[in-house]
Design a protein around this motif. Sequence first.
Motif, mmCIF file in Angstrom:
data_model
loop_
_atom_site.group_PDB
_atom_site.id
_atom_site.type_symbol
_atom_site.label_atom_id
_atom_site.label_comp_id
_atom_site.label_asym_id
_atom_site.label_seq_id
_atom_site.Cartn_x
_atom_site.Cartn_y
_atom_site.Cartn_z
ATOM 1 N N LYS A 148 28.051 36.945 42.399
ATOM 2 C CA LYS A 148 28.202 37.390 43.666
ATOM 3 C C LYS A 148 27.843 38.532 44.244
ATOM 4 C CE LYS A 148 32.308 36.905 47.043
ATOM 5 N NZ LYS A 148 33.853 36.626 47.136
ATOM 6 N N LYS A 149 27.776 39.494 43.515
ATOM 7 C CA LYS A 149 27.050 40.779 43.573
ATOM 8 C C LYS A 149 25.812 40.500 44.087
ATOM 9 C CE LYS A 149 30.748 43.521 41.690
ATOM 10 N NZ LYS A 149 30.901 44.629 41.057
ATOM 11 N N PRO A 150 25.172 41.425 44.945
ATOM 12 C CA PRO A 150 23.880 41.449 44.974
ATOM 13 C C PRO A 150 23.093 42.068 43.828
ATOM 14 C CG PRO A 150 24.921 42.795 46.540
ATOM 15 C CD PRO A 150 25.735 42.347 45.775
ATOM 16 N N TYR A 151 21.803 41.680 43.624
ATOM 17 C CA TYR A 151 21.075 41.956 42.695
ATOM 18 C C TYR A 151 21.304 43.724 42.239
ATOM 19 C CZ TYR A 151 19.724 37.195 42.197
ATOM 20 O OH TYR A 151 19.554 36.016 42.266
ATOM 21 N N PRO A 152 21.472 44.313 41.245
ATOM 22 C CA PRO A 152 21.420 45.535 41.167
ATOM 23 C C PRO A 152 19.871 46.075 41.165
ATOM 24 C CG PRO A 152 22.189 44.707 39.099
ATOM 25 C CD PRO A 152 21.962 43.573 40.003
ATOM 26 N N GLU A 153 19.624 47.219 41.421
ATOM 27 C CA GLU A 153 18.355 47.840 41.632
ATOM 28 C C GLU A 153 17.538 47.527 40.277
ATOM 29 O OE1 GLU A 153 16.113 51.810 42.939
ATOM 30 O OE2 GLU A 153 17.731 51.373 44.046
ATOM 31 N N LYS A 154 18.262 48.092 39.325
ATOM 32 C CA LYS A 154 17.922 48.058 37.758
ATOM 33 C C LYS A 154 17.349 46.622 37.414
ATOM 34 C CE LYS A 154 18.769 49.070 33.114
ATOM 35 N NZ LYS A 154 19.743 49.295 31.993
ATOM 36 N N LYS A 155 18.264 45.712 37.808
ATOM 37 C CA LYS A 155 17.767 44.313 37.503
ATOM 38 C C LYS A 155 16.286 43.788 38.449
ATOM 39 C CE LYS A 155 19.471 39.589 37.162
ATOM 40 N NZ LYS A 155 20.605 38.620 37.115
ATOM 41 N N ILE A 156 16.359 44.216 39.725
ATOM 42 C CA ILE A 156 15.279 44.085 40.373
ATOM 43 C C ILE A 156 13.871 44.536 39.873
ATOM 44 C CG2 ILE A 156 14.186 44.555 42.676
ATOM 45 C CD1 ILE A 156 16.887 43.992 43.712
ATOM 46 N N TYR A 165 27.953 40.030 54.176
ATOM 47 C CA TYR A 165 29.053 39.742 53.002
ATOM 48 C C TYR A 165 28.564 40.525 51.863
ATOM 49 C CZ TYR A 165 30.468 35.672 55.820
ATOM 50 O OH TYR A 165 30.998 34.998 56.708
ATOM 51 N N ASN A 166 27.639 41.404 51.865
ATOM 52 C CA ASN A 166 27.283 42.341 50.550
ATOM 53 C C ASN A 166 27.131 41.323 49.221
ATOM 54 O OD1 ASN A 166 26.532 44.710 49.120
ATOM 55 N ND2 ASN A 166 28.854 44.933 48.627
ATOM 56 N N THR A 167 26.188 40.555 49.525
ATOM 57 C CA THR A 167 26.253 39.541 48.748
ATOM 58 C C THR A 167 24.494 39.208 48.528
ATOM 59 O OG1 THR A 167 26.906 37.583 47.578
ATOM 60 C CG2 THR A 167 26.531 37.284 49.664
ATOM 61 N N LYS A 185 19.486 36.216 55.456
ATOM 62 C CA LYS A 185 19.196 38.013 54.993
ATOM 63 C C LYS A 185 20.276 38.497 55.825
ATOM 64 C CE LYS A 185 15.218 39.638 54.955
ATOM 65 N NZ LYS A 185 13.934 40.488 55.572
ATOM 66 N N ARG A 186 20.725 38.207 57.009
ATOM 67 C CA ARG A 186 21.583 38.988 57.573
ATOM 68 C C ARG A 186 22.973 38.792 57.232
ATOM 69 N NH1 ARG A 186 21.621 38.637 63.856
ATOM 70 N NH2 ARG A 186 23.138 40.297 63.707
#
Length: 110
Positions: A67-75, A53-55, A47-48
């Motif tokens: 590569k990008k973290p899951y967008p809030e809408k997708k979550i 790495y913002n991923t 998690k850290r």
Amino acid sequence: MQKTRLKDLREDKDLLQKDIAKFLNMKQQQYSRYETDENEITVSLLKRLAEFYNTSTDYILRLTDEKKPYPEKKINNILNNIFKFYIQKFQRFVAGIFALKLSFLSVKLL
């Protein structure tokens, strides 16, 4: 093939293992074992690193190529689908209990 993308992510930022080890408050040799899959990475460490790495953790673990973290809408969509699934299960369960109670009452009345 390595299980994780730790080395790739570090090299993309032009960082050394000792830089990441310092950030994680560990020795370079210890961090190196995570990159080479000699040591299993812990959830808290994963998690850290994902935040650093913002991923996403899934990207680090090669479970996705996004590569990008899951967008809030997708979550939110995922959580809504899970919620709907369990609501349907609960509704079927309640209907089954109700039907069972009705059949029990009809047997008792006979």
